[in-house]
Design an enzyme around this catalytic site. Structure first.
Site, PDB file in Angstrom:
ATOM      1  N   HIS A  68      -9.821   1.052 -11.523  1.00 47.76           N
ATOM      2  CA  HIS A  68     -11.077   0.654 -12.161  1.00 47.76           C
ATOM      3  C   HIS A  68     -10.909  -0.669 -12.903  1.00 47.76           C
ATOM      4  CE1 HIS A  68      -9.929   1.852 -16.347  1.00 47.76           C
ATOM      5  NE2 HIS A  68      -9.192   2.764 -15.746  1.00 47.76           N
ATOM      6  N   ASP A  70     -13.448  -1.507 -15.228  1.00 53.39           N
ATOM      7  CA  ASP A  70     -14.141  -1.395 -16.508  1.00 53.39           C
ATOM      8  C   ASP A  70     -13.151  -1.039 -17.609  1.00 53.39           C
ATOM      9  OD1 ASP A  70     -13.937   1.206 -15.241  1.00 53.39           O
ATOM     10  OD2 ASP A  70     -15.238   1.995 -16.812  1.00 53.39           O
ATOM     11  N   ASP A 101      -4.801  -0.585 -19.333  1.00 55.49           N
ATOM     12  CA  ASP A 101      -5.716   0.370 -18.697  1.00 55.49           C
ATOM     13  C   ASP A 101      -6.967  -0.333 -18.221  1.00 55.49           C
ATOM     14  OD1 ASP A 101      -6.885   2.726 -17.905  1.00 55.49           O
ATOM     15  OD2 ASP A 101      -7.329   3.435 -19.920  1.00 55.49           O
ATOM     16  N   GLU A 134     -15.066   4.128 -14.693  1.00 58.01           N
ATOM     17  CA  GLU A 134     -14.090   5.183 -14.944  1.00 58.01           C
ATOM     18  C   GLU A 134     -14.048   5.562 -16.416  1.00 58.01           C
ATOM     19  OE1 GLU A 134     -10.231   7.197 -15.687  1.00 58.01           O
ATOM     20  OE2 GLU A 134     -11.014   5.370 -16.588  1.00 58.01           O
ATOM     21  N   GLU A 135     -14.243   4.581 -17.272  1.00 58.39           N
ATOM     22  CA  GLU A 135     -14.159   4.828 -18.707  1.00 58.39           C
ATOM     23  C   GLU A 135     -15.449   5.429 -19.277  1.00 58.39           C
ATOM     24  OE1 GLU A 135     -11.479   4.774 -20.072  1.00 58.39           O
ATOM     25  OE2 GLU A 135     -10.196   3.133 -19.408  1.00 58.39           O
ATOM     26  N   GLU A 163      -3.359   4.133 -12.278  1.00 62.17           N
ATOM     27  CA  GLU A 163      -3.456   4.338 -13.724  1.00 62.17           C
ATOM     28  C   GLU A 163      -2.072   4.222 -14.379  1.00 62.17           C
ATOM     29  OE1 GLU A 163      -5.839   4.776 -15.835  1.00 62.17           O
ATOM     30  OE2 GLU A 163      -7.616   5.424 -14.713  1.00 62.17           O
ATOM     31  N   HIS A 352      -6.313   1.498 -24.870  1.00 60.27           N
ATOM     32  CA  HIS A 352      -7.454   1.752 -25.756  1.00 60.27           C
ATOM     33  C   HIS A 352      -7.186   1.340 -27.206  1.00 60.27           C
ATOM     34  CE1 HIS A 352      -9.467   5.023 -22.990  1.00 60.27           C
ATOM     35  NE2 HIS A 352      -8.947   4.019 -22.297  1.00 60.27           N
TER      36      HIS A 352
END
Length: 379
Positions: A68, A70, A101, A134-135, A163, A352
């Site tokens: 992903h 995003d 990520d 995805e997030e 990931e 994150h």
């Protein structure tokens, strides 16, 4: 040669906070199209998704990558010491939202795929399924890509999700499955009254306290061969009541369950409803429940695909990765209905977080691992 570090930096500079595309999918579509991939945008529900295939459609050997572009929001930008979308490098470390990520993972497998098909065109197909959702709720992301593939009769034989999977050291862990995840929201309704006359009211709070205690203290299981024990966490209890002389009419609470392959979302839902009904009858209140199952547990049993990935990781890092099912959910929970799937990527320690970052050397190393996996798969 396609430089995965430069590509990571270019992707980081695309502010693609879910569900914004931010230029990341456009950048990848051009890169892959120029390399001979057939690219299709599979946008749905305001989300940008990209499907790219090099090689013959429907080939029996079609290796897929999923990832992903995003990212989660920056949060307090003033707390960052680097620009969140600057991709600045300091002392061999690149900083920015998505460095871990998982824009570095996408850059690594895109770079590996482009160079591999150009340098040693395989007898087979290489597929990249890249989402921008995805997030977030993940309703219009990888599921949209898989729906498109079903309609278009496109198929991956196996899939690797890029990931971040390593807790502390590059190469130490891969994922061969994930726990299931579900959330249940409870509303207990009684009768409001004066706190000096509790017998004239039906207090929902003792009922909620009993329900939350019973759920949290229940042992769901002791784990299985490939999974840790399932867990239930109480994540919210709220009345919205600020008065001390009022017994409220309602109380709300919520629990989150991460479950292994001894359970299903349905079996756990049945248990939660039974517990809620038992408490409702004991305390003469109403208990309503709403349940959302985010994903079922799944396992890709150790075999050819996990061996392929493990051997490539060991060859490039010197470490044989542990086969794990720990952590949260990922889009592998959707891919597992399509084909065998495993996950391997970078060290995820800063994902994150403020000042999210990645060691530049690890990006090059990850491209080398993905390249070796492709070489070995098509050998």
């Amino acid at each position: 040669m396609t430089d995965p570090v430069e590509l990571t930096a270019d992707l980081i500079r695309c502010p693609s906070v879910t569900p914004e595309e931010g230029g990341a999918q456009v950048l990848l579509e051009k890169l892959l199209s120029d390399a001979g991939f057939d690219c299709t945008r599979v946008d749905r529900g305001g989300v940008a998704n990209l499907f790219a295939r090099w090689g013959k459609k429907g080939h029996a050997r079609s290796f897929g990558f999923n990832g992903h572009t995003d990212v989660v929001p920056v949060g307090d930008e003033a707390a960052w010491t680097m620009l969140p979308f600057g991709a600045e490098i300091r002392d061999g470390v690149m900083y920015g939202r998505g460095t871990t990520d998982m824009k570095s993972g996408v850059a690594a497998f895109a770079a590996a795929a482009v160079d591999f098909v150009q340098d040693t065109p395989p007898d087979g197909a290489v597929i990249l399924a890249i989402t921008g959702d995805e997030e977030g709720d993940a309703v219009d992301g990888t599921t949209a890509l898989l729906d498109y593939m079903e309609r278009a009769e496109e198929r991956m034989s196996v899939c690797l999700v890029g990931e971040p999977t390593c807790p502390n050291t590059m190469g130490e862990m891969m994922k061969i499955g994930r726990r299931g995840s579900m959330t249940a929201w409870f509303t207990v309704t009684g009768v409001q009254g004066h706190s000096a006359y509790p017998h004239r009211a039906k207090n929902p709070l003792p009922a909620m306290a009993r329900l939350m205690h019973d759920l949290a203290s229940h042992e769901l299981d002791q784990g299985t061969d490939h999974f840790d024990a399932s867990t239930l966490a109480v994540v919210n209890i709220d009345t919205g009541n600020t008065a001390t002389n009022v017994i409220p009419a309602q109380c709300c609470g919520a629990v989150n369950i991460r479950f292994n392959d001894m359970h299903s979302g349905t079996s756990l839902s049945d248990w939660l409803r039974a517990e809620a009904q038992r408490v409702a009858e004991s305390y003469d209140v109403e208990v309503d429940i709403k349940i959302k199952i985010s994903g079922e547990s799944f396992l890709t049993p150790p075999g050819p695909l996990s061996d392929l990935v493990a051997q490539a990781v060991e060859a490039e890092t010197g470490l044989r990765p542990e086969m794990s099912t720990t952590g949260g959910t990922s889009d592998a929970r959707f891919v597992k209905n399509h084909c065998p799937v495993v996950e391997f990527g970078l060290v995820g320690r800063t994902m994150h977080q403020v000042d999210e970052c990645v060691e530049v050397a690890q990006i090059d190393q990850l491209k080398a691992i993905y390249t070796r996996i492709l070489q070995d798969y098509f050998a």
